[in-house]
Design a protein around this motif. Sequence first.
Motif, mmCIF file in Angstrom:
data_model
loop_
_atom_site.group_PDB
_atom_site.id
_atom_site.type_symbol
_atom_site.label_atom_id
_atom_site.label_comp_id
_atom_site.label_asym_id
_atom_site.label_seq_id
_atom_site.Cartn_x
_atom_site.Cartn_y
_atom_site.Cartn_z
ATOM 1 N N LEU A 17 55.339 -34.315 -15.637
ATOM 2 C CA LEU A 17 54.195 -33.826 -16.717
ATOM 3 C C LEU A 17 52.923 -34.230 -16.396
ATOM 4 C CD1 LEU A 17 56.179 -33.983 -20.248
ATOM 5 C CD2 LEU A 17 55.447 -32.164 -19.193
ATOM 6 N N LEU A 18 52.833 -35.311 -15.955
ATOM 7 C CA LEU A 18 51.539 -35.751 -15.436
ATOM 8 C C LEU A 18 50.996 -35.145 -14.299
ATOM 9 C CD1 LEU A 18 51.919 -39.703 -15.715
ATOM 10 C CD2 LEU A 18 51.347 -38.182 -17.287
ATOM 11 N N VAL A 19 51.834 -34.871 -13.276
ATOM 12 C CA VAL A 19 51.341 -34.266 -12.321
ATOM 13 C C VAL A 19 50.797 -32.733 -12.789
ATOM 14 C CG1 VAL A 19 51.793 -32.818 -9.996
ATOM 15 C CG2 VAL A 19 52.612 -35.294 -10.597
ATOM 16 N N SER A 21 49.866 -31.790 -15.630
ATOM 17 C CA SER A 21 48.493 -31.889 -16.311
ATOM 18 C C SER A 21 47.274 -32.031 -15.549
ATOM 19 C CB SER A 21 48.791 -32.795 -17.645
ATOM 20 O OG SER A 21 48.011 -33.935 -17.328
ATOM 21 N N THR A 22 47.556 -32.781 -14.348
ATOM 22 C CA THR A 22 46.327 -33.024 -13.538
ATOM 23 C C THR A 22 46.096 -31.814 -12.891
ATOM 24 O OG1 THR A 22 47.209 -35.114 -13.229
ATOM 25 C CG2 THR A 22 45.599 -34.230 -11.660
ATOM 26 N N ILE A 24 46.636 -28.681 -14.063
ATOM 27 C CA ILE A 24 45.984 -27.830 -15.192
ATOM 28 C C ILE A 24 44.635 -28.070 -15.302
ATOM 29 C CG2 ILE A 24 46.112 -27.311 -17.623
ATOM 30 C CD1 ILE A 24 49.008 -27.412 -17.595
ATOM 31 N N VAL A 25 44.185 -29.517 -15.273
ATOM 32 C CA VAL A 25 43.025 -29.931 -15.457
ATOM 33 C C VAL A 25 41.990 -29.470 -14.125
ATOM 34 C CG1 VAL A 25 41.271 -31.860 -15.505
ATOM 35 C CG2 VAL A 25 43.373 -31.700 -16.845
ATOM 36 N N ILE A 26 42.565 -29.776 -12.828
ATOM 37 C CA ILE A 26 41.783 -29.513 -11.785
ATOM 38 C C ILE A 26 41.561 -27.823 -11.438
ATOM 39 C CG2 ILE A 26 41.758 -29.997 -9.287
ATOM 40 C CD1 ILE A 26 41.300 -32.296 -11.027
ATOM 41 N N PRO A 28 41.316 -24.914 -12.960
ATOM 42 C CA PRO A 28 40.085 -24.088 -13.276
ATOM 43 C C PRO A 28 39.010 -24.609 -12.881
ATOM 44 C CG PRO A 28 41.614 -24.801 -15.318
ATOM 45 C CD PRO A 28 41.980 -25.712 -14.078
ATOM 46 N N VAL A 29 38.705 -25.808 -12.609
ATOM 47 C CA VAL A 29 37.425 -25.977 -12.019
ATOM 48 C C VAL A 29 37.244 -25.275 -10.728
ATOM 49 C CG1 VAL A 29 36.012 -28.068 -11.488
ATOM 50 C CG2 VAL A 29 37.892 -28.387 -12.830
ATOM 51 N N LEU A 30 38.247 -25.724 -9.852
ATOM 52 C CA LEU A 30 38.068 -24.880 -8.709
ATOM 53 C C LEU A 30 37.972 -23.455 -8.723
ATOM 54 C CD1 LEU A 30 40.758 -27.175 -6.926
ATOM 55 C CD2 LEU A 30 38.222 -27.445 -6.672
ATOM 56 N N VAL A 32 36.721 -21.819 -11.252
ATOM 57 C CA VAL A 32 35.195 -21.411 -11.497
ATOM 58 C C VAL A 32 34.371 -21.244 -10.444
ATOM 59 C CG1 VAL A 32 33.080 -21.989 -12.850
ATOM 60 C CG2 VAL A 32 35.544 -22.239 -13.946
ATOM 61 N N ILE A 33 34.398 -22.323 -9.521
ATOM 62 C CA ILE A 33 33.581 -22.362 -8.395
ATOM 63 C C ILE A 33 33.890 -21.184 -7.381
ATOM 64 C CG2 ILE A 33 33.091 -23.899 -6.268
ATOM 65 C CD1 ILE A 33 33.762 -26.341 -8.337
ATOM 66 N N PHE B 86 45.899 -33.300 -22.192
ATOM 67 C CA PHE B 86 45.530 -32.977 -20.804
ATOM 68 C C PHE B 86 44.864 -34.278 -20.213
ATOM 69 C CE2 PHE B 86 46.896 -28.669 -21.708
ATOM 70 C CZ PHE B 86 48.207 -28.626 -21.027
ATOM 71 N N THR B 90 46.230 -36.702 -17.371
ATOM 72 C CA THR B 90 45.569 -36.688 -15.980
ATOM 73 C C THR B 90 45.015 -38.172 -15.647
ATOM 74 O OG1 THR B 90 45.052 -34.378 -16.331
ATOM 75 C CG2 THR B 90 43.643 -35.449 -14.730
ATOM 76 N N PHE B 154 37.676 -27.696 -21.457
ATOM 77 C CA PHE B 154 37.407 -28.254 -20.223
ATOM 78 C C PHE B 154 36.205 -28.881 -19.835
ATOM 79 C CE2 PHE B 154 40.879 -25.168 -19.442
ATOM 80 C CZ PHE B 154 41.580 -26.056 -18.594
ATOM 81 N N MET B 157 37.083 -32.379 -21.040
ATOM 82 C CA MET B 157 37.978 -33.245 -19.966
ATOM 83 C C MET B 157 37.310 -34.418 -19.105
ATOM 84 S SD MET B 157 40.920 -30.798 -19.230
ATOM 85 C CE MET B 157 41.868 -29.974 -20.291
#
Lengths: 285, 288, 249
Positions: A17-19, A21-22, A24-26, A28-30, A32-33, B86, B90, B154, B157
């Motif tokens: 789950l931790l992996v 979620s990480t 899922i956080v990372i 979208p940023v990439l 967007v860029i 999240f 994280t 986001f 976060m």
Amino acid sequence: MNFKLSPKLSQKIAYTLLVISTIIVIVPVLTVIIIIIKNGWSALSWEFLTTMPKDGMRAGGILPAILGTLAIVSCAICVTLPVGVCAAIYLNEYAKDNLLTRIIKLAIVNLAGVPSVVYGLFGLGIFVMLLGFGVSILAGALTLSIMELPVIITTARGALSSVPYSFREASWSLGVSKWQTIRRVVLPNALPGIMTGAILSISRISGETAPILFTAAAFYVPHLPKSMFDQVMALPYHLYIISTQIPNMPKNIIFGTALVLLLMVLSMSLIAIVARLYFRKIRKW
Amino acid sequence: MNSKITDYIIEKIIFLCGIIAIVFVVLIFGFLLKEGFAFFKEYGVFNFIFGKYWYPTSNPASYGVFSLIIGSLLVTLGAAIIAVPFGIMTALFIAELAPKGIRDVLKSIVELMAAIPSVVLGFVGMVTLVPLVRSVLDIPTGLTAFSGSIVLGFMAMPTIVSISEDAIRSVPWQYKEGAYALGATKWQTIRRVVLKAAMPGIIAAVMLGIGRVIGETMAVLMVTGNAAAIPSSIFDPVRTLTATIAAEMGETVRGGLHYRALFGIGLVLFTITFIINFVADLFLNKKR
Amino acid sequence: MVDKIKVENLNCFYSGKQVLKNLNLTVKKNEILSIIGPSNSGKTSFLRTLNRMNDMNVSFSRKGDVFLDDDNIFEMNPEKLRTRIGMLFAMPIPLPMSIYDNIAYAPKVLGLKNKKNMDEVVEQSLRDASLWDEVKDRLDSSAIKMSGGQQQRLCIARILAIEPEVILFDEPCSGLDPISTAKVEEAMLKLKEKYTIVLVTNNVKQASRVGTRTAFFLMGELIEIDKTQNIFLTPKNKLTEDYITGRFG
């Protein structure tokens, strides 16, 4: 239910789950860029960066917006950096630890969290109206510098207080005055921290829209800024209006503008991040 | 001695800058208070806060910000629901599981994430997320509180991740060793010992993240639809306090009632965020 | 022998709590006065009062006077005072710069020496601190990388470079191994010829090895002060005897 997960299994599930979620956080940023680079790349050209907009901004370049942002941001940092660093030196090295000082420190920390649009209101009331600067580079730059002041003070204080107290004592014990100690021992060692903080601040205020909305930014100016009292176009505000207010705006110009802004902001942040890692590595104490 | 005089002058300049910075701090507070209260006195605090209708241009105008407050709260709540779990998970991954090399990379990415201007995120949300929300949920417009919540989630976060990560990493290793010595697995240790010890810092991180969301302006202005009415669900367009200031200040008569009503909103925002930050600060200091 | 420092009715307080009670003593020129006593007996507070490092602490206050030669130190410019009374701390604190710059730092900032003389000052100071031979080939390398014992002798050299009259040693060997300790003590005995030294130490044996005279502090009071051999062989006070024989401390 009698069923109970074994500690081993529950650990495995938790880690997964931790992996996730990480990711899922990372991701979208990439994304967007990548979206911005992919769609904006085709608009990028020397001409785009160095010419005036044409056809009601639907064609041509974004030079005035780039110059406007550079003008506002450089003025803002020229005001806020020296004042902020001096204030940090005062609070960290000179101010007596009494109730008033503690209230001031607390207020400064909290002001860093006040919404940028509120600073916009303040700038409008004080600089545009009360001091009569009008909607201008000067008013916008001062608004941004007031907004960034608490951040600069806080990071500079952090950098100053990370220099061990014993260095100061060693210097004082040799008969060196307080200011000379600050200048020769404390500041040189705090400088990397102060500078990375300053670069991050420049990056942050370059992308701010709300504070300049009613203090500096203009919808369209047919010429380049000539004085501190001119209204200017600014990159983030330009992106806002071409993406919301102008019908039939070519997509690649909007993305191109977003890309230029993003590159400006991210490259500075990246420089600051790398510099900080580097200085941490070579730090002598 | 010449250098003595220079030293003296420099010290005075430093004191002066310190005082200037402090004066501005007081000035911001005082100015908002003055403008806001002038409006409250004229229009009435109760009418302002609990008035349902924000019709600044009709005749007679009405300046009730209740629907705007609800809009802000709804978007913020949605953002928190996304960002908090999240963000904390994280932070746990970065602090406890990631090897050092990956940790530095992830931390850098999180920091870059914080650096993306809100107007850029608003724009990307507008062209990608908004149509997606509209077609997937089959609703008349994708410009909703829901879209705003996702974008703002986001944006919250980076704050939540980096401050929680600090808090988790500053848990003394003796605590963990104690748990390992009792035969706990690493995850049990994290869940029962590390999370508990880091809790004040994590709460502060969440509050600061929420503070950032409430004050966020450009992204919400671009993706929430800006309808100044009390929404019936999260899939309705809403208008937030911040967006109202940004959208309307340009068209007000300087010094008029509408102009001052927007300063009233500014005072409300200032108060909310100041309280949030103040409480977060208390939690952060409790940690130490 | 001439009195170098005269302490008259000195009382010191931190946040109102008294740490030194009615202290009267003299330090004679070119002697090593060792001050012994259990922790919290006010030894370090006494040292930090002598060169007014306590001024930096807002909660500090004092009554009484201290004279350096015939000047009241509390009426002097504290920075000027500290160039006359140097201080060595318990932990070595090299500044984060090169070995050379550590020594040259204070003379340069204070404008004591011109650039030409600086090389000589650095060499002489390092020689007097018994460090020259170990570092003469790497004066430009960082002082942080030296061993603990070398760092402490560097800090001694740094004080010598400003040519004080008195040097205060605050438990200078508490973090050092026996060999490094011996070297620091050797440096100290050599320095006695040119300087007046006040040494605070937790190590009773160290006091007996280097002290010309020894003072015993307990709970902020001076219990006994005498020639070192008298203190160790024929202490007049029962408490002193108990302490040096290790019955408490």
